[in-house]
Design a protein around this motif. Sequence first.
Motif, PDB file in Angstrom:
ATOM      1  N   PHE A  69       0.950  -8.336  -1.301  1.00 60.76           N
ATOM      2  CA  PHE A  69      -0.105  -8.761  -0.381  1.00 60.76           C
ATOM      3  C   PHE A  69       0.584  -9.245   0.898  1.00 60.76           C
ATOM      4  O   PHE A  69       1.214 -10.305   0.906  1.00 60.76           O
TER       5      PHE A  69
ATOM      6  N   CYS B 297       2.283  -6.185  -7.065  1.00 58.35           N
ATOM      7  CA  CYS B 297       1.449  -5.761  -5.954  1.00 58.35           C
ATOM      8  C   CYS B 297       1.840  -6.647  -4.766  1.00 58.35           C
ATOM      9  O   CYS B 297       2.027  -7.849  -4.919  1.00 58.35           O
TER      10      CYS B 297
ATOM     11  N   THR C 221      -2.995  -4.910   1.262  1.00 57.61           N
ATOM     12  CA  THR C 221      -2.544  -4.837  -0.126  1.00 57.61           C
ATOM     13  C   THR C 221      -1.809  -3.530  -0.372  1.00 57.61           C
ATOM     14  O   THR C 221      -2.324  -2.450  -0.058  1.00 57.61           O
TER      15      THR C 221
ATOM     16  N   ARG D  34      -5.737  -5.956 -12.455  1.00 55.05           N
ATOM     17  CA  ARG D  34      -7.091  -6.178 -11.978  1.00 55.05           C
ATOM     18  C   ARG D  34      -7.566  -7.519 -12.517  1.00 55.05           C
ATOM     19  O   ARG D  34      -6.989  -8.092 -13.445  1.00 55.05           O
TER      20      ARG D  34
ATOM     21  N   ARG E  24      -5.748  -8.352  -8.591  1.00 54.50           N
ATOM     22  CA  ARG E  24      -5.788  -8.074  -7.160  1.00 54.50           C
ATOM     23  C   ARG E  24      -7.030  -8.638  -6.486  1.00 54.50           C
ATOM     24  O   ARG E  24      -6.949  -9.221  -5.399  1.00 54.50           O
ATOM     25  N   GLU E  25      -8.190  -8.465  -7.113  1.00 55.21           N
ATOM     26  CA  GLU E  25      -9.425  -8.902  -6.477  1.00 55.21           C
ATOM     27  C   GLU E  25      -9.430 -10.410  -6.249  1.00 55.21           C
ATOM     28  O   GLU E  25      -9.759 -10.903  -5.166  1.00 55.21           O
TER      29      GLU E  25
ATOM     30  N   PRO F 183      -0.056  -1.786  -3.603  1.00 57.97           N
ATOM     31  CA  PRO F 183       0.360  -1.744  -5.010  1.00 57.97           C
ATOM     32  C   PRO F 183       1.742  -1.091  -5.141  1.00 57.97           C
ATOM     33  O   PRO F 183       2.105  -0.222  -4.350  1.00 57.97           O
TER      34      PRO F 183
ATOM     35  N   GLU G 146      -6.690 -11.411  -3.602  1.00 55.20           N
ATOM     36  CA  GLU G 146      -7.119 -11.118  -2.232  1.00 55.20           C
ATOM     37  C   GLU G 146      -8.162 -12.123  -1.754  1.00 55.20           C
ATOM     38  O   GLU G 146      -8.105 -12.607  -0.617  1.00 55.20           O
TER      39      GLU G 146
ATOM     40  N   ASN H 198       0.599  -6.442 -10.591  1.00 52.27           N
ATOM     41  CA  ASN H 198      -0.357  -5.441 -10.133  1.00 52.27           C
ATOM     42  C   ASN H 198      -1.405  -5.173 -11.210  1.00 52.27           C
ATOM     43  O   ASN H 198      -1.421  -4.134 -11.868  1.00 52.27           O
TER      44      ASN H 198
END
Length: 417
Positions: free
Chosen positions: A410, A408, A397, A340, A381-382, A399, A385, A338
């Motif tokens: 998905f 995280c 999504t 960024r 995550r970005e 978290p 995804e 999880n």
Amino acid sequence: MQSGKGGVNTIPSKAMGGQLFPPCPPPVMNVGPPPMIDWLAQPDDDAEGPVAKPPHTVGESMPEFGARIMETVNAGFIALSIAVGKETGLFSVLAGFEGQPKTSQEIADEAGLKERYVREWLGAMTTGRIVNMDASGKRFFLPPHRAIFLTTPGLGYELTILAAALPMQGKVFNYIIDSFKRDGPRGISYEHFGDFHRFMNACSLIWWDRHLVSTFIPTIPGLKDMLESGISVLDLGCGEGGASLILGEAFPQSSILGVDICSHAVQEASKAAADRQLTNNVRFMELDAHDIPDDWAGRFKYVLAWDSIHDMANPGKILERVRKILAPGGIMSVLEVNARSEIADNMDMPFASTFYTNSMFHCMSVQLHAGGEGLGNMWGRERAEETLRSGGFKVETFPSPFEGSFNCHFLCRLDSE
């Protein structure tokens, strides 16, 4: 220690001042710059080059930074000794003494180890403020609240497993250094990571045992009913099979297939299935996920990819294969760290440095070796995804899918449905 409900060790709250984990006094640091870095306090203004006037972080002097580095390096060595305590069983032995001080010889005898090594380890643990010693300086004990934290399944025990990753990663240190070089190899192959799947399985089992069936599965609408009725499940990148075995035991009507590229991990998983008499509905296969056969089309109602997609050379091709093997109405759970996608967005993330380092030493490197772009477990995550949606999936999504999770979730469904 007393045995509480569920077999979790507890001690009377009075003995702990009413706190589950009373704070330990921090190591005493000398005030002012450490002697060995006195020279940093006053850089030579007449010296040439960037060393003369190094950049400063606002509010931080160079001696303060030096002291922080010293603490960090010292903590690294303490972590290595924590790994020794976990792997030798010394923490469990000390926990068994229930806070009663014992000599290094008594501890060594109980552990079946050499006294001289145990004594040196006790030196590291005592000066590291983890093990205590009595007034004689010859007897040592692990306070009960620390014993519970370090030996009971949960965050504390997981941290000892994480510390044990240090010597494992150290085995590939020179390969990593070579890979940094412009003319060096792209990365490191799986064959150099004999202990990695055992490490990952040990870390994950703490949370799988507690949450996979009782907490995680119920968050996916309809999945528990399907598993109870009987469906085919694919565990993609199963490692030593921890999740597959738990699912197979909890849902005997379902058929669980775990696949992994590592032959050693598959062998361990198959042995565990036989030992637990689960071979009727759980089996494992050595398989590169890029080579999922065409005749599996429409076979699986649920696919689980737990901390595995980022290791695979071509996630786009993997997702293409998964689209073909999913049955109508099928779903896929992808679990990743999880994080960024940008370093700047992870500055306040707990254990971010640990995840980046582990990625450098394993995840990023094995994917690069396999011909991938080196996503690493901090691809975020970005980016995750974007990859999943580009692969033809609708993505929800979630978290932190359960308490204490670093992942995280998905949840993926075919975009065409």
